[in-house]
Scaffold this active site. Structure first.
Site, mmCIF file in Angstrom:
data_model
loop_
_atom_site.group_PDB
_atom_site.id
_atom_site.type_symbol
_atom_site.label_atom_id
_atom_site.label_comp_id
_atom_site.label_asym_id
_atom_site.label_seq_id
_atom_site.Cartn_x
_atom_site.Cartn_y
_atom_site.Cartn_z
ATOM 1 N N HIS A 70 -30.415 10.087 28.002
ATOM 2 C CA HIS A 70 -31.283 10.589 29.791
ATOM 3 C C HIS A 70 -32.405 9.754 29.937
ATOM 4 O O HIS A 70 -33.158 9.065 30.607
ATOM 5 C CB HIS A 70 -31.483 11.912 29.729
ATOM 6 C CG HIS A 70 -30.157 12.278 29.793
ATOM 7 N ND1 HIS A 70 -30.221 13.208 31.027
ATOM 8 C CD2 HIS A 70 -28.931 12.548 29.222
ATOM 9 C CE1 HIS A 70 -28.636 13.430 30.949
ATOM 10 N NE2 HIS A 70 -27.638 13.246 29.864
ATOM 11 N N ASP A 71 -32.907 8.819 28.437
ATOM 12 C CA ASP A 71 -34.467 8.077 28.806
ATOM 13 C C ASP A 71 -34.500 7.106 28.953
ATOM 14 O O ASP A 71 -34.483 6.127 30.065
ATOM 15 C CB ASP A 71 -35.189 8.507 27.326
ATOM 16 C CG ASP A 71 -36.547 7.494 27.842
ATOM 17 O OD1 ASP A 71 -37.075 7.551 28.477
ATOM 18 O OD2 ASP A 71 -36.800 6.807 26.386
ATOM 19 N N VAL A 74 -32.584 5.347 32.315
ATOM 20 C CA VAL A 74 -33.053 4.860 33.679
ATOM 21 C C VAL A 74 -34.360 4.459 33.432
ATOM 22 O O VAL A 74 -35.238 5.026 32.584
ATOM 23 C CB VAL A 74 -33.327 6.794 33.715
ATOM 24 C CG1 VAL A 74 -33.642 6.664 34.994
ATOM 25 C CG2 VAL A 74 -31.846 7.463 34.099
ATOM 26 N N GLY A 76 -35.194 2.245 31.728
ATOM 27 C CA GLY A 76 -34.918 1.476 29.751
ATOM 28 C C GLY A 76 -36.157 2.550 28.809
ATOM 29 O O GLY A 76 -35.955 3.456 29.702
ATOM 30 N N ASP A 78 -38.032 4.291 28.160
ATOM 31 C CA ASP A 78 -39.620 4.016 28.103
ATOM 32 C C ASP A 78 -40.366 5.142 28.880
ATOM 33 O O ASP A 78 -40.978 5.360 28.563
ATOM 34 C CB ASP A 78 -40.400 2.611 29.250
ATOM 35 C CG ASP A 78 -39.374 3.619 30.518
ATOM 36 O OD1 ASP A 78 -38.176 4.863 30.293
ATOM 37 O OD2 ASP A 78 -39.937 3.976 31.866
ATOM 38 N N SER A 80 -40.030 8.065 29.693
ATOM 39 C CA SER A 80 -39.814 8.146 31.453
ATOM 40 C C SER A 80 -39.678 9.924 31.826
ATOM 41 O O SER A 80 -39.760 10.853 32.784
ATOM 42 C CB SER A 80 -39.047 6.923 33.060
ATOM 43 O OG SER A 80 -38.428 6.857 32.251
ATOM 44 N N HIS A 199 -20.304 14.578 22.262
ATOM 45 C CA HIS A 199 -20.520 15.844 23.187
ATOM 46 C C HIS A 199 -19.486 16.915 22.250
ATOM 47 O O HIS A 199 -18.906 17.564 21.383
ATOM 48 C CB HIS A 199 -19.270 15.841 24.159
ATOM 49 C CG HIS A 199 -20.119 14.965 25.108
ATOM 50 N ND1 HIS A 199 -19.982 14.972 26.245
ATOM 51 C CD2 HIS A 199 -21.679 15.132 25.487
ATOM 52 C CE1 HIS A 199 -20.855 14.394 27.610
ATOM 53 N NE2 HIS A 199 -22.041 15.018 26.681
ATOM 54 N N ASP A 270 -19.731 14.818 14.381
ATOM 55 C CA ASP A 270 -18.327 13.932 13.734
ATOM 56 C C ASP A 270 -17.333 13.487 14.673
ATOM 57 O O ASP A 270 -17.501 13.704 15.959
ATOM 58 C CB ASP A 270 -18.191 15.017 13.300
ATOM 59 C CG ASP A 270 -17.695 16.283 13.197
ATOM 60 O OD1 ASP A 270 -17.167 15.748 13.964
ATOM 61 O OD2 ASP A 270 -17.139 17.007 12.819
HETATM 62 C C1 HEM Z 1 -20.161 9.375 29.682
HETATM 63 C C2 HEM Z 1 -21.151 10.229 30.843
HETATM 64 C C3 HEM Z 1 -21.404 11.153 29.883
HETATM 65 C C4 HEM Z 1 -21.272 13.137 31.130
HETATM 66 C C5 HEM Z 1 -20.934 12.654 32.525
HETATM 67 C C6 HEM Z 1 -22.167 13.313 30.436
HETATM 68 C C7 HEM Z 1 -22.892 15.254 30.531
HETATM 69 C C8 HEM Z 1 -23.275 16.087 29.785
HETATM 70 C C9 HEM Z 1 -23.247 17.075 30.107
HETATM 71 C C10 HEM Z 1 -23.121 18.003 31.905
HETATM 72 C C11 HEM Z 1 -23.883 18.666 29.781
HETATM 73 C C12 HEM Z 1 -24.194 19.337 29.837
HETATM 74 C C13 HEM Z 1 -25.479 19.669 30.053
HETATM 75 C C14 HEM Z 1 -25.811 21.032 30.286
HETATM 76 O O1 HEM Z 1 -25.578 21.416 31.276
HETATM 77 O O2 HEM Z 1 -26.781 21.971 29.881
HETATM 78 C C15 HEM Z 1 -23.995 16.726 28.669
HETATM 79 C C16 HEM Z 1 -25.077 17.714 27.168
HETATM 80 C C17 HEM Z 1 -24.986 16.821 26.394
HETATM 81 N N1 HEM Z 1 -24.468 15.645 26.245
HETATM 82 FE FE1 HEM Z 1 -24.414 14.705 27.126
HETATM 83 N N2 HEM Z 1 -22.776 13.593 29.205
HETATM 84 C C18 HEM Z 1 -22.099 11.899 29.019
HETATM 85 C C19 HEM Z 1 -22.519 11.274 27.834
HETATM 86 C C20 HEM Z 1 -23.782 11.511 26.557
HETATM 87 C C21 HEM Z 1 -23.974 10.880 26.063
HETATM 88 C C22 HEM Z 1 -24.012 9.494 25.850
HETATM 89 C C23 HEM Z 1 -24.753 11.604 25.210
HETATM 90 C C24 HEM Z 1 -25.804 10.881 23.752
HETATM 91 C C25 HEM Z 1 -25.509 9.570 22.880
HETATM 92 C C26 HEM Z 1 -24.581 12.557 25.491
HETATM 93 C C27 HEM Z 1 -25.558 13.782 24.079
HETATM 94 C C28 HEM Z 1 -24.855 14.897 25.315
HETATM 95 C C29 HEM Z 1 -25.888 16.399 23.924
HETATM 96 C C30 HEM Z 1 -26.271 15.867 22.525
HETATM 97 C C31 HEM Z 1 -25.552 17.402 25.023
HETATM 98 C C32 HEM Z 1 -25.769 18.191 24.246
HETATM 99 C C33 HEM Z 1 -27.323 19.032 24.896
HETATM 100 C C34 HEM Z 1 -27.636 19.796 23.823
HETATM 101 O O3 HEM Z 1 -26.832 20.876 23.709
HETATM 102 O O4 HEM Z 1 -28.773 20.311 24.356
HETATM 103 N N3 HEM Z 1 -23.818 12.180 26.304
HETATM 104 N N4 HEM Z 1 -23.656 16.007 28.618
#
Ligand code: HEM
Length: 344
Positions: A70-71, A74, A76, A78, A80, A199, A270
């Protein structure tokens, strides 16, 4: 962000008039070992704090992994996303709906304070965030996901909720929209699939997958849909594990007895995400969407079959993510605190 695709930013925050260093990275390119001779031991300090934080609550690791995405997506990498709302900027990235549930800001602020004690004004919050995310990934994967972090990033001065909303993919997107979103940052379909594997850990709010609660059986396993409906009925927008493996055993045994055997390792980074995805046991529409196109689905199969390959490719993709630069000509600084820009 490519020129021409820059979104209209309704609310930007530029502090003061004194020129800050320009360019994405100090001294030109990012470098592994950038702080050798500038702040010895900085990576050790970060690691110590991340190890401690995860020992207290492993879920902090997932939060740190999400933060790097998320950093860096948006403006790069940085820092933000770390800026708090202020009188001058009441709507920073943090307040964007797509940033629901972001956390671990306190851990980063604690690390920053420890680093400032050792070497004031030297290490950026942007670098600390990347170090911490790398360390979290290494711990959650038992050392299988690891990489050297090139450093020398600056902290940005701009943070806009509208910009975050435009740049971070929403879980309701279609596969083509996800592919387009990643392509704007020069990421391939394969890298979209690889990074989505994050995820395998963490949680999501029920509001983030509301439509899945009534999705047809070709999109979500009915037993899993029942499990999610049960979990989501227990409170106002509660959080649910992203990976059925991390769900409480009693609930899994009740709704999906065949999966109870998978409830073993908590918060383990994993390739189980891909196995779950093929079983239609994933939370977000964006996860399921990866099965709807030949190329993406092919990669889901590839990583379901080969966990070692995913560990390696995930580390490479995180490294690539960590190199996303600030927009050309942006000003930067070394913040004193990660949640506020420096006063001038
Ligand atoms: C491909 C597009 C992606 C979408 C649409 C997406 C969407 C989401 C959403 C909706 C959540 C839950 C937020 C909430 O309701 O609290 C989430 C959680 C999470 N996402 Fe993604 N995500 C994406 C890609 C990524 C990427 C690239 C990463 C990291 C490299 C990532 C890592 C995570 C992690 C680790 C969580 C759990 C966070 C926590 O438990 O605090 N996601 N994501």
């Amino acid at each position: 962000m490519r020129p021409g695709l820059m979104v209209a930013v309704a609310c930007c925050f530029l502090v003061g008039v004194v020129a800050a260093p320009s360019a994405a990275a100090r001294d030109g390119e990012l470098k592994v070992g950038y702080y050798d001779g500038k702040c010895r031991g900085v990576e050790g300090i970060v690691r110590l704090h991340v190890v401690r934080a995860l020992a207290q609550d492993r879920r902090t690791g997932a939060a740190l992994l999400r933060l790097i995405f998320h950093d860096c997506f948006v403006r790069g990498c940085d820092g933000s996303v770390l800026l708090d709302a202020s009188d001058e900027n009441p709507r920073p990235e943090k307040s964007a709906p797509v940033n629901i549930g972001l956390s671990a800001f306190d851990v980063l602020e604690e690390i920053k304070a420890a680093v400032e004690k050792r070497c004031p004004g030297v290490v950026s919050c942007a670098d600390i965030l990347v170090y911490a995310a790398r360390d979290a990934g290494r711990i959650l994967s038992d050392g299988r996901v690891d990489f050297d972090v090139p450093a020398g990033r600056l902290d940005g001065l701009v943070s806009s909720a509208d910009e975050a909303q435009a740049e971070i993919p929403d879980p309701t997107l279609t596969l083509q929209q996800l592919i387009d979103n990643f392509a704007r940052k020069n990421f391939t379909v394969e890298e979209l699939v690889i990074l989505s594997g994050a995820h395998s850990v963490g949680d999501g709010h029920c509001s983030s997958f509301a439509a899945r609660l009534a999705a047809p059986p070709d999109q979500i396993a009915p037993a899993y849909r029942d499990l999610l409906n049960y979990k989501c009925s227990r409170g106002a927008d509660p959080e649910v594990a992203n990976n059925v493996r991390d769900e409480d055993l009693a609930t899994v045994a009740r709704f999906m007895p065949a999966f109870a055997g998978r409830v073993r390792a908590v918060s383990r980074l994993d390739n189980t995400y891909y196995l779950n995805n093929l079983d239609k046991v994933v939370n977000f529409n964006s996860d399921w969407q990866l099965l709807t196109g030949d190329e993406a689905r092919g990669h889901v199969h590839e990583y379901a079959d080969n966990g070692t390959l995913w560990d390696h490719d995930f580390a490479d993709s995180l490294l690539k993510l960590s190199k996303l630069p600030m927009p050309a000509g942006s000003k930067g600084e070394i913040r004193n605190e990660c949640s506020v820009v420096n006063r001038r």
